[in-house]
Design a protein around this motif. Structure first.
Motif, PDB file in Angstrom:
ATOM      1  N   GLN A  42       3.763   3.968  12.437  1.00  0.00           N
ATOM      2  CA  GLN A  42       3.224   3.409  13.671  1.00  0.00           C
ATOM      3  C   GLN A  42       3.495   1.912  13.777  1.00  0.00           C
ATOM      4  O   GLN A  42       3.691   1.382  14.880  1.00  0.00           O
ATOM      5  N   PHE A  43       3.533   1.232  12.636  1.00  0.00           N
ATOM      6  CA  PHE A  43       3.757  -0.212  12.632  1.00  0.00           C
ATOM      7  C   PHE A  43       5.176  -0.554  13.071  1.00  0.00           C
ATOM      8  O   PHE A  43       5.402  -1.590  13.697  1.00  0.00           O
ATOM      9  N   HIS A  44       6.138   0.321  12.757  1.00  0.00           N
ATOM     10  CA  HIS A  44       7.506   0.106  13.227  1.00  0.00           C
ATOM     11  C   HIS A  44       7.537   0.025  14.755  1.00  0.00           C
ATOM     12  O   HIS A  44       8.261  -0.790  15.329  1.00  0.00           O
ATOM     13  N   ILE A  45       6.762   0.881  15.398  1.00  0.00           N
ATOM     14  CA  ILE A  45       6.692   0.879  16.859  1.00  0.00           C
ATOM     15  C   ILE A  45       6.136  -0.446  17.354  1.00  0.00           C
ATOM     16  O   ILE A  45       6.618  -1.028  18.331  1.00  0.00           O
ATOM     17  N   ARG A  46       5.117  -0.943  16.673  1.00  0.00           N
ATOM     18  CA  ARG A  46       4.502  -2.212  17.057  1.00  0.00           C
ATOM     19  C   ARG A  46       5.489  -3.370  16.907  1.00  0.00           C
ATOM     20  O   ARG A  46       5.557  -4.255  17.766  1.00  0.00           O
ATOM     21  N   ILE A  47       6.268  -3.367  15.831  1.00  0.00           N
ATOM     22  CA  ILE A  47       7.249  -4.432  15.619  1.00  0.00           C
ATOM     23  C   ILE A  47       8.308  -4.401  16.721  1.00  0.00           C
ATOM     24  O   ILE A  47       8.668  -5.439  17.290  1.00  0.00           O
ATOM     25  N   ASN A  48       8.820  -3.204  17.005  1.00  0.00           N
ATOM     26  CA  ASN A  48       9.824  -3.090  18.067  1.00  0.00           C
ATOM     27  C   ASN A  48       9.280  -3.605  19.389  1.00  0.00           C
ATOM     28  O   ASN A  48       9.964  -4.329  20.128  1.00  0.00           O
ATOM     29  N   ASN A  49       8.056  -3.241  19.696  1.00  0.00           N
ATOM     30  CA  ASN A  49       7.451  -3.682  20.953  1.00  0.00           C
ATOM     31  C   ASN A  49       7.363  -5.202  21.009  1.00  0.00           C
ATOM     32  O   ASN A  49       7.621  -5.813  22.056  1.00  0.00           O
ATOM     33  N   PHE A  50       7.024  -5.819  19.885  1.00  0.00           N
ATOM     34  CA  PHE A  50       6.960  -7.285  19.838  1.00  0.00           C
ATOM     35  C   PHE A  50       8.339  -7.897  20.093  1.00  0.00           C
ATOM     36  O   PHE A  50       8.478  -8.842  20.883  1.00  0.00           O
ATOM     37  N   LEU A  51       9.358  -7.371  19.389  1.00  0.00           N
ATOM     38  CA  LEU A  51      10.702  -7.923  19.530  1.00  0.00           C
ATOM     39  C   LEU A  51      11.187  -7.842  20.973  1.00  0.00           C
ATOM     40  O   LEU A  51      11.775  -8.790  21.498  1.00  0.00           O
ATOM     41  N   TYR A  52      10.947  -6.715  21.615  1.00  0.00           N
ATOM     42  CA  TYR A  52      11.413  -6.524  22.982  1.00  0.00           C
ATOM     43  C   TYR A  52      10.608  -7.384  23.961  1.00  0.00           C
ATOM     44  O   TYR A  52      11.154  -7.939  24.915  1.00  0.00           O
ATOM     45  N   LYS A  53       9.318  -7.489  23.716  1.00  0.00           N
ATOM     46  CA  LYS A  53       8.447  -8.291  24.590  1.00  0.00           C
ATOM     47  C   LYS A  53       8.768  -9.774  24.459  1.00  0.00           C
ATOM     48  O   LYS A  53       8.792 -10.509  25.460  1.00  0.00           O
TER      49      LYS A  53
ATOM     50  N   GLY B 108       0.803  -1.213   0.000  1.00  0.00           N
ATOM     51  CA  GLY B 108       0.000   0.000   0.000  1.00  0.00           C
ATOM     52  C   GLY B 108       0.837   1.265   0.000  1.00  0.00           C
ATOM     53  O   GLY B 108       2.030   1.245  -0.298  1.00  0.00           O
ATOM     54  N   ASN B 109       0.204   2.372   0.363  1.00  0.00           N
ATOM     55  CA  ASN B 109       0.880   3.672   0.336  1.00  0.00           C
ATOM     56  C   ASN B 109       0.654   4.488   1.607  1.00  0.00           C
ATOM     57  O   ASN B 109       0.683   5.722   1.584  1.00  0.00           O
ATOM     58  N   GLU B 110       0.402   3.808   2.719  1.00  0.00           N
ATOM     59  CA  GLU B 110       0.097   4.502   3.963  1.00  0.00           C
ATOM     60  C   GLU B 110       1.356   4.664   4.811  1.00  0.00           C
ATOM     61  O   GLU B 110       1.648   3.857   5.684  1.00  0.00           O
ATOM     62  N   ASP B 111       2.115   5.748   4.558  1.00  0.00           N
ATOM     63  CA  ASP B 111       3.367   5.947   5.281  1.00  0.00           C
ATOM     64  C   ASP B 111       3.146   6.186   6.769  1.00  0.00           C
ATOM     65  O   ASP B 111       3.941   5.748   7.600  1.00  0.00           O
ATOM     66  N   GLU B 112       2.074   6.891   7.113  1.00  0.00           N
ATOM     67  CA  GLU B 112       1.797   7.141   8.522  1.00  0.00           C
ATOM     68  C   GLU B 112       1.514   5.831   9.249  1.00  0.00           C
ATOM     69  O   GLU B 112       1.958   5.608  10.376  1.00  0.00           O
ATOM     70  N   GLU B 113       0.788   4.942   8.585  1.00  0.00           N
ATOM     71  CA  GLU B 113       0.493   3.640   9.171  1.00  0.00           C
ATOM     72  C   GLU B 113       1.773   2.822   9.319  1.00  0.00           C
ATOM     73  O   GLU B 113       1.959   2.106  10.312  1.00  0.00           O
ATOM     74  N   ILE B 114       2.675   2.943   8.343  1.00  0.00           N
ATOM     75  CA  ILE B 114       3.955   2.238   8.408  1.00  0.00           C
ATOM     76  C   ILE B 114       4.770   2.740   9.588  1.00  0.00           C
ATOM     77  O   ILE B 114       5.390   1.959  10.320  1.00  0.00           O
TER      78      ILE B 114
END
Length: 227
Positions: free
Chosen positions: A137-148, A129-135
């Motif tokens: 925020q998704f980086h934050i979600r990925i980092n949170n998963f990795l750390y958790k 897709g083309n939703e940079d703002e969503e991307i």
């Protein structure tokens, strides 16, 4: 932005000092409170309609984490961070995030594996897709998963603070054309390697990802200086 007094009522599970700390920290992360801006206890207390004590406690906590600085004859300001300080944080982040990915891959359980697969699927959707703002925020979600997923509370706390620091003072690296999507591709490859239990590969990709982010930040700083 908070505007109603009711939002600052002390809750049993969320002390007012914690709410104030999170509020001020988020304002810094969002850029609403900018580098060099003064944070005056009295003004903040009047704005949030609370006493100055939780404001003072929140500012002390933010100062211990490097988000604000006390300057003689000026008071508390949002920290002005040097290039050297940011690069130091990138170096620390690289070591700790590689460790987190190692531990997370070794400790993947059924629940985390399911979430990992969902993240990979969501990454593919965002890349199409083309939703940079969503991307972003998704980086934050990925980092949170990795750390958790590393299942180390202390490591989680340290990494979360470092990532917040990068978000506040070095987020401009994403302004390099194409870097945000490039970073998402890198995250996807890391997640895929973890899914396949390729620990060494996932660790090397994580190290490369942080290094690419560091270089993007430096390129942005250099381009600003040339203007």
């Amino acid at each position: 932005m908070l505007s109603q007094k009711d939002e600052w009522v002390v809750e049993e599970l969320v002390p007012i000092r914690e709410k104030v700390y999170q509020y001020l920290k988020n304002e810094i992360l969002k850029g609403e409170l900018k580098t060099g801006e003064r944070l005056v206890e009295r003004e903040l207390a009047d704005k949030l309609k609370i006493s100055r004590t939780p404001i003072r406690e929140a500012l002390l906590r933010l100062e211990s984490q490097g988000f604000v600085t006390t300057v003689p004859r000026k008071g508390v300001i949002v920290s002005q961070i040097s290039l050297e300080q940011v690069l130091e944080v990138f170096s620390i982040l690289s070591s700790l995030e590689v460790l987190a990915v190692q531990l997370a891959t070794e400790r993947l359980d059924e629940f985390m594996t399911k979430e990992l697969d969902e993240l990979i699927e969501e990454t593919n959707r965002l890349l199409a897709g083309n939703e940079d703002e969503e991307i972003s925020q998704f980086h934050i979600r990925i980092n949170n998963f990795l750390y958790k997923a590393a299942k180390s509370p202390r490591l989680y706390e340290m990494l979360s603070d470092l990532v917040d620091y990068i978000r506040a003072f070095a987020h401009i690296g994403y302004e390099v054309p194409g870097r945000m999507r490039e970073a998402l591709h890198e995250h996807k490859d890391i997640l895929q390697a973890m899914s396949e239990r390729q620990i060494d590969k996932a660790m090397k990709m994580t190290q490369d990802h942080i290094e690419n982010s560091r270089k993007a930040y430096i390129r942005t700083i250099d381009s600003v200086k040339k203007k």
